[in-house]
Design a protein around this motif. Structure first.
Motif, short mmCIF file in Angstrom:
data_model
loop_
_atom_site.label_atom_id
_atom_site.label_comp_id
_atom_site.label_asym_id
_atom_site.label_seq_id
_atom_site.Cartn_x
_atom_site.Cartn_y
_atom_site.Cartn_z
N SER A 77 8.38 -33.84 -11.60
CA SER A 77 8.28 -32.51 -11.01
C SER A 77 7.69 -32.60 -9.61
O SER A 77 7.18 -33.65 -9.18
CB SER A 77 7.39 -31.62 -11.88
OG SER A 77 6.04 -32.09 -11.82
N VAL A 78 7.75 -31.48 -8.90
CA VAL A 78 7.13 -31.42 -7.57
C VAL A 78 5.66 -31.79 -7.66
O VAL A 78 5.15 -32.60 -6.88
CB VAL A 78 7.31 -30.01 -6.97
CG1 VAL A 78 6.40 -29.82 -5.74
CG2 VAL A 78 8.76 -29.77 -6.59
N ARG A 79 4.96 -31.22 -8.62
CA ARG A 79 3.53 -31.50 -8.79
C ARG A 79 3.28 -33.00 -8.99
O ARG A 79 2.41 -33.60 -8.36
CB ARG A 79 2.97 -30.72 -9.97
CG ARG A 79 1.48 -30.96 -10.20
CD ARG A 79 0.99 -30.30 -11.48
NE ARG A 79 1.07 -28.84 -11.43
CZ ARG A 79 1.99 -28.11 -12.07
NH1 ARG A 79 2.95 -28.72 -12.78
NH2 ARG A 79 2.00 -26.80 -11.97
N ASP A 80 4.08 -33.61 -9.88
CA ASP A 80 3.86 -35.02 -10.21
C ASP A 80 4.29 -35.95 -9.08
O ASP A 80 3.70 -37.01 -8.90
CB ASP A 80 4.57 -35.38 -11.51
CG ASP A 80 3.93 -34.73 -12.73
OD1 ASP A 80 2.76 -34.32 -12.62
OD2 ASP A 80 4.60 -34.63 -13.78
N ASN A 81 5.31 -35.55 -8.33
CA ASN A 81 5.69 -36.33 -7.15
C ASN A 81 4.56 -36.36 -6.14
O ASN A 81 4.21 -37.41 -5.61
CB ASN A 81 6.95 -35.76 -6.51
CG ASN A 81 8.22 -36.50 -6.87
OD1 ASN A 81 8.44 -37.63 -6.45
ND2 ASN A 81 9.04 -35.86 -7.68
N ILE A 82 3.98 -35.20 -5.90
CA ILE A 82 2.91 -35.10 -4.90
C ILE A 82 1.67 -35.87 -5.36
O ILE A 82 1.01 -36.54 -4.56
CB ILE A 82 2.58 -33.62 -4.62
CG1 ILE A 82 3.75 -32.95 -3.90
CG2 ILE A 82 1.30 -33.48 -3.80
CD1 ILE A 82 3.62 -31.45 -3.75
N ALA A 83 1.38 -35.82 -6.65
CA ALA A 83 0.17 -36.47 -7.18
C ALA A 83 0.38 -37.95 -7.47
O ALA A 83 -0.59 -38.63 -7.86
CB ALA A 83 -0.28 -35.75 -8.45
N ARG A 125 -5.99 -31.59 -6.92
CA ARG A 125 -5.68 -31.93 -5.53
C ARG A 125 -4.24 -31.56 -5.20
O ARG A 125 -3.94 -31.07 -4.10
CB ARG A 125 -5.90 -33.43 -5.31
CG ARG A 125 -7.34 -33.89 -5.28
CD ARG A 125 -7.92 -33.90 -3.88
NE ARG A 125 -7.28 -34.88 -3.02
CZ ARG A 125 -7.62 -36.17 -2.97
NH1 ARG A 125 -8.63 -36.64 -3.72
NH2 ARG A 125 -6.99 -36.99 -2.14
N ALA A 126 -3.32 -31.80 -6.14
CA ALA A 126 -1.91 -31.48 -5.91
C ALA A 126 -1.70 -29.98 -5.75
O ALA A 126 -0.91 -29.53 -4.90
CB ALA A 126 -1.06 -32.01 -7.06
N ALA A 145 6.30 -25.79 -8.33
CA ALA A 145 5.52 -26.91 -8.87
C ALA A 145 6.20 -27.64 -10.01
O ALA A 145 6.09 -28.86 -10.14
CB ALA A 145 4.14 -26.40 -9.32
N ASP A 146 6.93 -26.91 -10.88
CA ASP A 146 7.52 -27.53 -12.07
C ASP A 146 8.99 -27.90 -11.89
O ASP A 146 9.62 -28.37 -12.85
CB ASP A 146 7.35 -26.59 -13.26
CG ASP A 146 5.88 -26.37 -13.60
OD1 ASP A 146 5.12 -27.36 -13.63
OD2 ASP A 146 5.48 -25.20 -13.80
N LEU A 170 12.31 -30.03 -10.49
CA LEU A 170 12.68 -31.41 -10.14
C LEU A 170 13.26 -31.42 -8.73
O LEU A 170 13.77 -30.39 -8.25
CB LEU A 170 13.69 -31.95 -11.14
CG LEU A 170 13.22 -32.06 -12.60
CD1 LEU A 170 14.36 -32.52 -13.50
CD2 LEU A 170 12.04 -33.01 -12.72
N PRO A 171 13.26 -32.57 -8.05
CA PRO A 171 13.81 -32.63 -6.69
C PRO A 171 15.23 -32.10 -6.57
O PRO A 171 15.58 -31.48 -5.56
CB PRO A 171 13.73 -34.12 -6.36
CG PRO A 171 12.54 -34.59 -7.13
CD PRO A 171 12.58 -33.83 -8.42
N ALA A 172 16.07 -32.35 -7.58
CA ALA A 172 17.47 -31.90 -7.51
C ALA A 172 17.59 -30.38 -7.49
O ALA A 172 18.65 -29.84 -7.12
CB ALA A 172 18.25 -32.47 -8.69
N GLN A 173 16.53 -29.69 -7.88
CA GLN A 173 16.54 -28.22 -7.91
C GLN A 173 15.99 -27.61 -6.62
O GLN A 173 15.82 -26.40 -6.53
CB GLN A 173 15.72 -27.72 -9.11
CG GLN A 173 16.27 -28.19 -10.45
CD GLN A 173 15.32 -27.88 -11.60
OE1 GLN A 173 14.13 -28.19 -11.54
NE2 GLN A 173 15.85 -27.27 -12.64
N LEU A 174 15.74 -28.45 -5.62
CA LEU A 174 15.16 -28.00 -4.36
C LEU A 174 16.17 -28.13 -3.22
O LEU A 174 17.09 -28.95 -3.27
CB LEU A 174 13.94 -28.85 -4.01
CG LEU A 174 12.79 -28.91 -5.03
CD1 LEU A 174 11.74 -29.91 -4.56
CD2 LEU A 174 12.19 -27.53 -5.26
N SER A 175 15.97 -27.33 -2.18
CA SER A 175 16.77 -27.47 -0.96
C SER A 175 16.27 -28.69 -0.18
O SER A 175 15.20 -29.26 -0.48
CB SER A 175 16.62 -26.23 -0.08
OG SER A 175 15.29 -26.15 0.43
N GLY A 176 17.04 -29.08 0.83
CA GLY A 176 16.65 -30.21 1.66
C GLY A 176 15.31 -30.00 2.34
O GLY A 176 14.47 -30.90 2.41
#
Length: 373
Positions: A100-106, A122-123, A136-137, A139-145
């Motif tokens: 997830s976004v949260r886990d990628n950042i952390a 911290r994340a 936050a929850d 996945l990268p594929a669900q995000l824009s560039g």
């Protein structure tokens, strides 16, 4: 590991040389550069000029052949990236698709052994800074560039680096998103208060973002300064032509009267040049002058009376491109490179010119900039 004080992100390169193949290939040639703490610096130049090599040496992925690299006053040559307190954001973002976004950042905090609750706290704080809390929850594929880029930036910044290094971070985005992300990058840099060193080959990107623009050619710094200084007062012909927005004329000095010189260019009437205060030239010397493209006025021959007190060249129109708020008019005033006028759109269409028309390209003498050879 001894932590340096957070915020001590001043970078200095002192006599830095990087060579390969036993010294036969020189990638960086005696660079001296100071980047203030908290500055946004863009290293700008064509492919192969040495800018990415400098980024890797600051990061600790390569060491210089000669010279010192200081961060916060400390010579970091030989230290690994984690001890330099640098972080790199790569062109590809390199996000973990299953996290997830949260886990990628952390993630980097997890690798360092920080407890889950602490790293998630911290994340969360970092996501709030870069406006990602609502994602936050995902996945990268669900995000824009653009959102993916913010995740990559947050992941790099969460380790509280002294210097954040960005390698062509906008090159994978389309033009519209690239312009949008320039604004976001500048805003995030101010919010984070971290020194950014950003490599790009795109002039407008550097001008839009940087406090300090460093123009490079063949392993050397050609000019370093504020975006406006580099764009408006290029030091030499290379910088003027690489940055764009300027026309360059070369000629021979015929007369000098202390504050102005007269330059002779074959096939043209004498061109007056302001010497700009301390600059001195000798009679018979070859000089280069730069004139901003938006300072050029195009006059038909029957309006020659408007040339009084101004410099000009006689030229023929070779191309016309509509650019929206201005019209780009290409001229044959020089033999080797394009001479271009940016004419305001409304003014151009009051009396449209055509390809093949002969015109005077005129400018105020004070608007021309005398450059170093």
């Amino acid at each position: 590991m001894t932590d340096a004080p957070i915020g001590k992100g001043a970078v200095e390169l002192a006599g830095v040389v990087k060579s390969y193949d036993g010294g036969d290939t020189l990638a960086v040639d005696g660079i001296n550069l100071k980047i203030p703490d908290g500055a946004y610096c863009c290293l700008l130049g064509p492919s192969g000029c040495g800018k990415s090599t400098i980024l890797r040496m600051i990061a600790g992925h390569e060491d210089p052949t000669k010279g010192e690299i200081l961060i916060g006053g400390e010579n970091v040559v030989g230290l690994p990236p984690v001890k330099r307190r640098t972080a790199m954001m790569f062109q590809s973002y390199a996000l973990f698709p299953h996290l997830s976004v949260r886990d990628n950042i952390a993630y980097s905090l997890r690798v360092r052994g920080m407890a889950k609750a602490a790293r998630n706290e911290r994340a969360e704080a970092m996501m709030a800074k870069v406006h990602l809390t609502e994602f936050a929850d995902r996945l990268p594929a669900q995000l824009s560039g653009g959102q993916q880029q913010r995740v990559a930036l947050a992941r790099a910044a969460i380790t509280e680096p002294r210097v954040l290094l960005l390698d062509e971070p906008l090159s994978a985005l389309d033009e519209h998103l690239r312009i949008q992300m320039r604004t976001e990058l500048a805003s995030m840099q101010k919010d984070l208060g971290i020194t950014f060193v950003h490599v790009t080959h795109t002039q407008m990107e550097a001008i839009a973002l940087a406090d300090l623009v460093v123009v490079m050619e063949k392993g050397k710094i050609k000019q370093a300064g504020s975006a406006r200084d580099v764009y408006v007062t290029p030091r030499d012909r290379y910088v003027a032509e690489f940055m764009g927005g300027q026309n360059v004329l070369r000629g021979r000095v015929e007369t000098v009267n202390g504050v102005r010189a007269t330059m002779i260019k074959e096939g043209q009437r004498p061109i007056e040049v302001s010497l700009g205060g301390a600059k001195l030239v000798d009679r018979g010397a070859d000089i280069d002058i730069a004139i901003r493209r938006d300072d050029i006025e195009l006059l038909r021959p029957e309006r020659a009376e408007r040339l009084d007190g101004r410099a000009s060249v006689t030229t023929r129109i070779t191309g016309i491109e509509y650019q929206g708020n201005f019209v780009k008019v290409m001229l044959d005033a020089t033999d080797d490179v394009a001479f271009i006028a940016f004419v305001p759109e409304r003014r151009f269409y009051e009396d449209p010119l055509q390809i093949g028309d002969v015109v005077y390209a005129a400018w105020d003498v004070s608007h021309a900039h005398l450059m170093a050879k």
